[in-house]
Scaffold this motif. Structure first.
Motif, short mmCIF file in Angstrom:
data_model
loop_
_atom_site.label_atom_id
_atom_site.label_comp_id
_atom_site.label_asym_id
_atom_site.label_seq_id
_atom_site.Cartn_x
_atom_site.Cartn_y
_atom_site.Cartn_z
N GLY A 1 -36.03 15.99 32.79
CA GLY A 1 -36.19 16.91 31.67
C GLY A 1 -37.61 17.41 31.52
N LEU A 2 -38.59 16.54 31.71
CA LEU A 2 -39.98 16.98 31.66
C LEU A 2 -40.29 17.95 32.79
CD1 LEU A 2 -41.76 13.60 30.84
CD2 LEU A 2 -41.76 15.64 29.39
N ALA A 3 -39.83 17.62 34.00
CA ALA A 3 -40.11 18.48 35.15
C ALA A 3 -39.53 19.88 34.95
CB ALA A 3 -39.55 17.85 36.42
N GLU A 4 -38.36 19.96 34.34
CA GLU A 4 -37.69 21.25 34.15
C GLU A 4 -37.98 21.86 32.78
OE1 GLU A 4 -33.61 20.29 35.01
OE2 GLU A 4 -33.92 20.50 37.19
N ASN A 5 -38.85 21.23 32.01
CA ASN A 5 -39.26 21.75 30.71
C ASN A 5 -38.07 21.98 29.78
OD1 ASN A 5 -41.12 22.52 28.76
ND2 ASN A 5 -41.26 24.64 29.47
N ARG A 6 -37.15 21.04 29.78
CA ARG A 6 -35.94 21.19 28.97
C ARG A 6 -36.23 21.15 27.48
NH1 ARG A 6 -31.85 16.99 32.07
NH2 ARG A 6 -31.80 18.07 34.09
N TRP A 7 -37.30 20.48 27.08
CA TRP A 7 -37.59 20.28 25.66
C TRP A 7 -38.80 21.09 25.22
CZ3 TRP A 7 -37.48 15.38 28.56
CH2 TRP A 7 -36.16 14.93 28.76
N GLU A 8 -39.16 22.09 26.03
CA GLU A 8 -40.27 23.01 25.70
C GLU A 8 -41.56 22.26 25.44
OE1 GLU A 8 -38.83 25.45 22.50
OE2 GLU A 8 -37.56 26.62 23.85
N THR A 9 -41.82 21.29 26.29
CA THR A 9 -43.04 20.49 26.16
C THR A 9 -44.17 20.99 27.05
OG1 THR A 9 -42.08 18.99 27.80
CG2 THR A 9 -41.84 18.39 25.48
N GLY A 10 -43.89 21.98 27.91
CA GLY A 10 -44.89 22.52 28.82
C GLY A 10 -44.38 22.50 30.25
N ALA A 11 -44.69 23.56 30.97
CA ALA A 11 -44.23 23.68 32.36
C ALA A 11 -45.26 23.10 33.32
CB ALA A 11 -43.96 25.15 32.69
N GLY B 1 -37.65 28.33 45.06
CA GLY B 1 -38.77 27.48 45.46
C GLY B 1 -39.31 26.66 44.30
N ASP B 2 -39.50 27.30 43.15
CA ASP B 2 -40.03 26.59 42.00
C ASP B 2 -39.05 25.52 41.49
OD1 ASP B 2 -42.28 28.10 42.16
OD2 ASP B 2 -41.89 29.31 40.37
N ASP B 3 -37.76 25.87 41.47
CA ASP B 3 -36.77 24.88 41.02
C ASP B 3 -36.81 23.64 41.90
OD1 ASP B 3 -35.99 26.52 38.98
OD2 ASP B 3 -34.13 27.20 39.93
N ARG B 4 -36.89 23.85 43.20
CA ARG B 4 -36.91 22.70 44.11
C ARG B 4 -38.20 21.90 43.99
NH1 ARG B 4 -34.03 25.55 49.39
NH2 ARG B 4 -31.88 24.94 48.84
N ARG C 1 -40.02 21.52 41.36
CA ARG C 1 -39.97 20.73 40.12
C ARG C 1 -39.08 19.51 40.30
NH1 ARG C 1 -39.15 26.10 37.89
NH2 ARG C 1 -41.13 26.88 37.03
N ARG C 2 -37.94 19.70 40.95
CA ARG C 2 -37.03 18.57 41.14
C ARG C 2 -37.64 17.53 42.09
NH1 ARG C 2 -32.07 19.47 38.87
NH2 ARG C 2 -31.04 17.87 40.10
N VAL C 3 -38.36 18.00 43.09
CA VAL C 3 -39.04 17.06 43.98
C VAL C 3 -40.01 16.20 43.18
CG1 VAL C 3 -40.71 16.84 45.85
CG2 VAL C 3 -38.77 18.39 46.11
N ALA C 4 -40.76 16.83 42.26
CA ALA C 4 -41.70 16.07 41.43
C ALA C 4 -40.97 14.99 40.65
CB ALA C 4 -42.43 17.01 40.48
N ALA C 5 -39.83 15.34 40.03
CA ALA C 5 -39.07 14.35 39.26
C ALA C 5 -38.56 13.23 40.15
CB ALA C 5 -37.91 15.04 38.55
N MET D 1 -38.62 25.71 54.38
CA MET D 1 -39.78 26.23 53.65
C MET D 1 -39.47 26.38 52.16
SD MET D 1 -42.11 26.38 55.90
CE MET D 1 -43.37 27.27 54.99
N LEU D 2 -40.39 25.89 51.34
CA LEU D 2 -40.31 26.07 49.89
C LEU D 2 -41.39 27.04 49.48
CD1 LEU D 2 -39.78 22.38 48.66
CD2 LEU D 2 -38.09 24.04 49.43
N THR D 3 -40.99 28.11 48.82
CA THR D 3 -41.92 29.19 48.50
C THR D 3 -42.21 29.22 47.01
OG1 THR D 3 -41.01 30.50 50.32
CG2 THR D 3 -42.34 31.67 48.67
N PRO D 4 -43.41 28.81 46.61
CA PRO D 4 -43.77 28.88 45.19
C PRO D 4 -43.72 30.32 44.69
CG PRO D 4 -45.37 27.60 46.44
CD PRO D 4 -44.51 28.29 47.44
N GLY D 5 -43.40 30.49 43.41
CA GLY D 5 -43.33 31.82 42.84
C GLY D 5 -41.95 32.43 42.90
N THR D 6 -41.05 31.82 43.67
CA THR D 6 -39.65 32.25 43.68
C THR D 6 -38.85 31.25 42.85
OG1 THR D 6 -39.05 30.98 45.65
CG2 THR D 6 -39.97 33.18 45.99
#
Length: 531
Positions: free
Chosen positions: A445-455, A511-514, A516-520, A503-508
């Motif tokens: 939830g934090l990684a995906e900013n589900r609770w509007e705590t910051g991206a 890419g961004d979804d993946r 974030r999920r990798v971070a979690a 390849m994961l492309t930031p800005g898409t």
């Protein structure tokens, strides 16, 4: 002391801070004495006279808002607004009407102080430069636990308790700390001492003073002895432990310690209604007492009986062992080495008259060979998990009602643990199946900013496209502060169905979804969950 030369900064900041601190100049210096230098600063924080944090934290506290919403009721209008953290700096007199419920207000108003202190706790855990102080504030809130979620009067007193009792004394002298707790509005309400009178002494506070705050459960010897004189050492005024007789006599010593809560004094006289601590001589049991083998003469000066009990508790060797075991358990391991506890207890006893007694003990623990040697012996509780992930992932965390609700559901309801013992500080309490699912949900939830705590600021960490395996490795470095584990990388790639060279492309969006999920997922791995 030699063990401090090789301890990695990531280990230090997972135990003595709420997560990675890449900008710490001491850690980045490469000097062998960097930890000692960092401790010198952390244990003597440059605070304003009223205990305020660094300006950046003060700015964030001033800007923070929480939602408050409730329908119209008997005597109040409906409310639905984002409101600043207005309770944090208020004196007890301004907050006490919420305890007395005069005038009557909606339930969310009476719980508002607890939520504001919880929000401020999150802000400080992530953003304060005085990280070790924040770790110890969390420790002491559990040691001197009060349940603000279960009692509106405790909730009303919580901002003052946090600000003027726990934070003010977290690095100071334990004897002074004990008296601050004993005379606090929050503890007076929570353990019922405000209603304790001569002839009807309430033993709740006295029992927890001995069992939890001071000597500890191991020093409770009532199963072995039922007369004070039979306790080894009691006849020379130095008993090995305490029994129920000590509790009963100590309860008598604290009669008359109460609050200005409007209680009647006889006739038409009543106490004011401010919530402040006060002493009522007419409610005190002035007759002789005997506590821990020491005789108390009758008719002492006001509050002297209670203060003498606090002296005896603070100075008892069992208190040194109990408190130092708890500190070592918090900072090092669930079952700390006996030698480390003995070292800490020796420093505790030698420093008992020093204004920075607690800071000296913490420094001795942190510079001990055991602190450097022992690894992977603790697990992060949910507050630590949230704060360390925000720090490592680069989330400019803003607390929200939704995040506080998720923390409540995780098992660590801030300032809402019902029992006086406080939240558990052993790994097994946080590693059950249900607890693990909640931990993983918090991270995702934090990684995906589900609770509007910051991206997550992905652009700062991933300025260009990169293979999936490299992205997992980079997140491990950012979150663990160490070399990546190939097994973790392989497990995450398999679980996400990603080829190592995809390849994961930031800005898409994809890419961004993946990313974030990798971070979690990296944060869900055992290494990140350990302290």
């Amino acid at each position: 002391m030699g063990g401090t030369m090789t301890i990695p900064p990531a280990v230090v900041f997972s135990r003595l801070a709420f997560g990675p601190r890449p900008a710490e100049p001491d850690a980045a210096s490469g000097r062998p004495d960097w930890l000692a230098r960092w401790l010198d600063r952390q244990l003597s924080p440059d605070l304003s006279p009223d205990g305020h944090d660094d300006p950046e934290v003060e700015r964030r506290l001033a800007a923070a808002k929480l939602r408050i919403r409730y329908p119209a009721g008997d005597g109040w209008e409906a409310v639905d607004e984002d409101r600043p953290l207005a309770c944090l700096g208020q004196p007890i007199e301004a907050l006490w009407p919420l305890a007395a419920n005069r005038p009557a207000v909606a339930g969310p108003e009476r719980q508002r102080p607890r939520l504001e202190v919880a929000a401020a706790t999150l802000i400080r855990a992530v953003h304060s430069r005085w990280q070790l102080r924040e770790v110890l504030v969390d420790f002491w809130h559990n040691h001197f636990n009060v349940n603000a979620a279960g009692e509106p009067a405790v909730a009303a007193a919580l901002p003052v308790y946090d600000r003027d009792v726990i934070r003010r004394h977290a690095l100071g002298n334990f004897r002074a700390f004990l008296e601050a707790v004993a005379t606090s509005s929050a503890m007076q309400v929570y353990l019922n001492n405000r209603s304790s009178r001569a002839g009807a002494a309430n033993e709740n506070y006295a029992r927890e003073l001995f069992e939890l705050h001071g000597l500890g459960r191991d020093a409770y010897l009532n199963a072995l002895y039922n007369r004070w004189r039979d306790v080894p050492g009691a006849l020379r005024g130095a008993p090995d432990g305490y029994i129920d007789q000590d509790v009963y006599e100590a309860a008598r010593a604290f009669t008359g310690w109460t609050l200005e809560d409007g209680a009647g004094l006889g006739g038409d006289a009543r106490l004011p209604v401010t919530g402040r601590f006060t002493y009522v001589e007419g409610w005190h049991d002035n007759y002789q007492k005997r506590v821990l083998g020491r005789e108390f003469d009758p008719f002492q000066s006001p509050m002297d009986d209670g203060r003498r009990v606090l002296d005896l508790v603070a100075d008892h060797p069992a208190t040194a062992r109990n408190l130092c075991t708890a500190l070592c358990r918090r900072l090092v391991a669930d079952d700390p080495p006996a030698g480390l506890v003995a070292l800490a207890a020796r420093v505790w006893t030698e420093s008992r008259s020093k204004p920075d007694q607690i800071a000296r003990v913490v420094r001795a623990i942190a510079l001990s060979p055991d602190f450097a040697r022992i690894r992977d012996a603790k697990v992060k509780r949910p507050l630590e998990l949230v704060a360390s992930f925000a720090c490592g992932a680069g989330i400019d965390l803003v607390p929200t009602n939704a995040l506080l609700g998720e923390l409540d559901g995780s098992g660590q309801r801030l300032f809402g643990w019902p029992a006086p013992v406080g939240h558990p500080d052993r790994m097994e309490s946080w590693l059950g199946a249900a607890a693990m699912r909640r931990r993983w949900a918090l991270l995702l939830g934090l990684a995906e900013n589900r609770w509007e705590t910051g991206a997550i600021d992905l652009a700062a960490r991933f300025p260009a496209p990169l293979p999936a395996a490299a992205a997992v490795d980079r997140w491990q470095g950012l979150l663990h502060g160490d070399e990546p584990e190939p097994a973790t990388t392989a497990a995450i790639l398999t679980g996400m169905g990603l080829a190592a060279d995809a390849m994961l492309t930031p800005g898409t969006k994809a890419g961004d979804d993946r990313l974030r999920r990798v971070a979690a997922f990296v944060a869900m791995a055992p290494r990140f969950n350990q302290r």
